[in-house]
Scaffold this active site. Sequence first.
Site, mmCIF file in Angstrom:
data_model
loop_
_atom_site.group_PDB
_atom_site.id
_atom_site.type_symbol
_atom_site.label_atom_id
_atom_site.label_comp_id
_atom_site.label_asym_id
_atom_site.label_seq_id
_atom_site.Cartn_x
_atom_site.Cartn_y
_atom_site.Cartn_z
ATOM 1 N N LYS A 53 0.798 -1.308 -0.176
ATOM 2 C CA LYS A 53 -0.144 -0.015 0.142
ATOM 3 C C LYS A 53 0.688 1.253 -0.218
ATOM 4 C CE LYS A 53 -3.861 -2.333 2.121
ATOM 5 N NZ LYS A 53 -4.451 -2.880 3.420
ATOM 6 N N GLN A 97 -4.760 -1.297 9.517
ATOM 7 C CA GLN A 97 -4.760 -2.721 9.005
ATOM 8 C C GLN A 97 -5.260 -3.542 9.947
ATOM 9 O OE1 GLN A 97 -3.796 -3.153 5.999
ATOM 10 N NE2 GLN A 97 -3.684 -5.393 6.067
ATOM 11 N N ASP A 120 -11.208 2.367 3.444
ATOM 12 C CA ASP A 120 -11.392 1.107 3.223
ATOM 13 C C ASP A 120 -12.803 0.826 3.012
ATOM 14 O OD1 ASP A 120 -9.504 -0.888 3.413
ATOM 15 O OD2 ASP A 120 -9.248 -0.529 5.664
HETATM 16 N N1 GUN Z 1 -6.458 -6.649 6.135
HETATM 17 C C1 GUN Z 1 -6.550 -7.750 4.928
HETATM 18 N N2 GUN Z 1 -6.987 -6.830 3.858
HETATM 19 C C2 GUN Z 1 -7.485 -5.585 4.478
HETATM 20 C C3 GUN Z 1 -7.878 -4.288 3.730
HETATM 21 O O1 GUN Z 1 -8.207 -4.309 2.790
HETATM 22 N N3 GUN Z 1 -7.920 -3.338 4.827
HETATM 23 C C4 GUN Z 1 -7.693 -3.380 6.216
HETATM 24 N N4 GUN Z 1 -7.703 -2.224 6.597
HETATM 25 N N5 GUN Z 1 -7.079 -4.614 6.503
HETATM 26 C C5 GUN Z 1 -6.939 -5.492 5.775
#
Ligand code: GUN
Length: 283
Positions: A53, A97, A120
């Site tokens: 990311k 996350q 998200d």
């Molecule tokens: N953990 C695994 N995929 C994601 C995601 O797309 N967003 C977040 N916040 N945590 C994750």
Amino acid sequence: MTAQLIDGNALAKKIRTEVAGRTAALQARGIEPHLVIILVGEDPASEVYVKHKVADSAQTGLKATLERYPATLSEDELLARVHAHNGDAAVHGILVQLPLPAHMDAHKVIETISPAKDVDGFHVQSAGALLTGLPGFWSCTPYGCMKLIESTGTTLRGKHAVVIGRSNNVGKPMALMLLQQNATVTICHSATADLGAITRQADVLVAAVGRRKLVTADMVKPGAVVIDVGMNRGDDGKLAGDVDFDGVKEVAGWITPVPGGVGPMTRAMLLVNTLEAAERAAK
Ligand code: GUN
């Protein structure tokens, strides 16, 4: 192989180029789109996701700040950090996350993020906005799946779309997005009787359960668009989807590979949402 491959890497690249252009336009106006990513603990998979990311953001010119905390961080301390970013006009997107350490309530943490910065799309207000057709952020994985379907030139109106899986972040929002495009939508799940009888009716089939090779060739309508959200690590260490790719590609009209299908699009849509958050804030 009869199916055409839906190339998620190529589509994500095109989207990143568009994001880079729009980001540059904002920067020319003195606005720097800024995503804050909060990582608590040292979950190895989360480390990899977060690294991607940050790298994707840098590549498209978006500012990304990674805040790392030990697993011993208290929930109150985490909530205080989220509140601080909510109140900071220079921060446009906030991503906490998941998973969080067991002593934290992930729902409570997500609900603390300002909906205007919920890139998200996990906040209840974001989910409600999708449900009611109001502006809000769409969860990145189903949003990416919609772009993949769109890229095939398929018109969803009047088509039967079948979603396997009912998670809050993928299955349910996926069904709502397909519905919004006037598809007739069926959601299947672990208690569905005779899954194959339903999936064989699907013009568009989205598999999002996390079970290797759940969808086999005999369960797919000839010519269907098949989107595989599954990311299952096999005993051989290789990544495999929920769809038996080798069998289904002989029946489907279009199919996404794993890896290289939905995964890159989930990452691309996070960039789109972050940019969108900055554009909305600038209005
Ligand atoms: N953990 C695994 N995929 C994601 C995601 O797309 N967003 C977040 N916040 N945590 C994750």
